[in-house]
Design a protein around this motif. Structure first.
Motif, short mmCIF file in Angstrom:
data_model
loop_
_atom_site.label_atom_id
_atom_site.label_comp_id
_atom_site.label_asym_id
_atom_site.label_seq_id
_atom_site.Cartn_x
_atom_site.Cartn_y
_atom_site.Cartn_z
N UNK A 170 0.16 5.12 -10.43
CA UNK A 170 -1.17 5.26 -11.01
C UNK A 170 -1.12 5.97 -12.36
N UNK A 171 -0.31 7.02 -12.44
CA UNK A 171 -0.14 7.73 -13.71
C UNK A 171 0.42 6.82 -14.80
N UNK A 172 1.43 6.06 -14.43
CA UNK A 172 2.08 5.18 -15.40
C UNK A 172 1.17 4.04 -15.83
N UNK A 173 0.46 3.46 -14.88
CA UNK A 173 -0.48 2.39 -15.20
C UNK A 173 -1.60 2.90 -16.11
N UNK A 174 -2.08 4.10 -15.81
CA UNK A 174 -3.16 4.69 -16.60
C UNK A 174 -2.73 4.92 -18.05
N UNK A 199 -5.56 -1.95 -11.23
CA UNK A 199 -5.44 -3.26 -10.58
C UNK A 199 -4.03 -3.81 -10.83
N UNK A 200 -3.01 -3.20 -10.26
CA UNK A 200 -1.64 -3.67 -10.50
C UNK A 200 -1.34 -4.93 -9.71
N UNK A 201 -0.27 -5.60 -10.12
CA UNK A 201 0.25 -6.71 -9.32
C UNK A 201 0.97 -6.10 -8.12
N UNK A 202 0.60 -6.51 -6.92
CA UNK A 202 1.17 -5.97 -5.69
C UNK A 202 1.73 -7.13 -4.87
N UNK A 203 2.99 -6.99 -4.42
CA UNK A 203 3.66 -8.06 -3.70
C UNK A 203 4.39 -7.49 -2.49
N UNK A 204 4.69 -8.37 -1.53
CA UNK A 204 5.63 -7.97 -0.48
C UNK A 204 7.03 -8.37 -0.94
#
Length: 319
Positions: free
Chosen positions: A18-22, A56-61
């Motif tokens: 979250x910190x890095x995305x922000x 809203x990051x890309x999230x994958x399995x």
């Protein structure tokens, strides 16, 4: 801008992501189950004090990760999973990781993650790391609460050699990017030493907190339990000799003072026990006991607390 993969979007990985995305960096996350579904639908929410970070990051399995990405799509691959998952992840993603050259940075508890990763992909691709003075937990799918200074220390595994290395420039970039993102980060030329110092704290408070239900401050200021905390930390200092790290009385006293003055937090092991999840016993207490046994020395405090927690897991059907 950094391009990062965060394997594990739990309390620790989610907070740092979250910190890095922000701050504008690109971060892909891996998750599973209800947490994965919530992250895809509603994004990642991290509450840190009075601040709330929503992204809203890309999230994958893992299956989607292998299908959609190559390892070298990322500057660095960070692992923030429970240490109990390191071997299975190295096995599951080992072939995929082998297709690239990007370094892997572990941000996990214990001292055995980096050797496992080095065996899987080569020590020249492994960065050791540790998260310090942070508490972070998933409070609901897609929602994380975190507290503490949340520092990171990282470096070449197992320590920096005499000769300059091409990885040093990347480590400097990472540290700069993390610091600019509000993550206090420093580099170590002997990361194995730093990992053992953290294990001194982890073995001192994590198992005992899970056994007693007490937070770190309650344990370290308790007239009886504080002595047990100190005893388990002292046994960890002894165990470090097996890895030729050779921690000292000064390390022991510094780590005890640090955790004694830290915020009152519920340890990850206590939360795992409360939620009926397997605890990181093998990675924390187990790491100490295995090394003490190999050296032929006793670790009675760690042995007893570990045995009681193992018995509780057996009763709960977690082993």
């Amino acid at each position: 801008m950094l391009r990062l993969l965060m394997v594990g979007a739990g309390g620790i990985g989610g907070y740092y992501a979250a910190r890095l995305l922000d701050a504008g960096h690109e971060v892909v996350l891996t998750a599973r189950g209800a947490h994965l579904s919530a992250l895809r639908e509603n994004g990642l929410t991290v509450r840190y004090g009075a601040r709330e970070m929503v992204s809203q990051p890309d999230v994958v399995d893992h299956q989607q990760l292998v299908f959609r990405y190559q390892p070298d799509d990322f500057d660095v691959i960070l692992i923030a999973l429970k240490a109990t998952a390191t071997a299975s992840v190295a096995n599951e993603l080992g072939a995929w990781l082998g297709q690239g050259r990007s370094p892997v940075l572990s941000l996990q508890n214990g001292v055995d993650n980096e050797p496992l990763l080095a065996e899987a992909i080569g020590a020249n691709r492994v960065f050791g790391g540790l998260a310090i003075r942070i508490g972070g937990h998933i409070v609901a799918p897609g929602i994380i609460e975190a507290e503490g200074v949340a520092q990171i220390v990282m470096g070449r595994w197992p320590k920096t050699g005499d000769r300059p290395d091409s990885r040093d420039e990347l480590l400097q970039r990472l540290a700069a990017g993390f610091n600019e993102s509000g993550i206090p980060t420093s580099l170590s030329d002997n990361i194995r030493y730093e990992l053992w110092r953290k294990l001194v704290i982890n073995n001192g408070v994590n198992p005992l907190s899970a056994l007693t239900g007490l937070d770190t401050r309650s344990l370290t200021h308790h007239p009886e339990f504080a002595k047990v905390v100190y005893g388990m930390m002292a046994e960890t200092v002894v165990a470090s000799r097996a890895d030729q790290v050779n921690l000292t009385q000064k390390d022991l006293d510094e780590m005890f003072e640090l955790i004694s003055n830290f915020n009152a937090i519920k340890t990850s092991m206590l939360i795992d026990r409360e939620k009926g999840r397997p605890m990181e016993l093998e990675s924390i207490a187990g790491a100490v006991l295995r090394r003490c046994e190999a050296m032929g020395v006793q670790a009675p405090y760690t042995f007893l607390v570990n045995a009681l927690l193992r018995a509780s897991e057996n009763r709960a059907g977690l082993r």
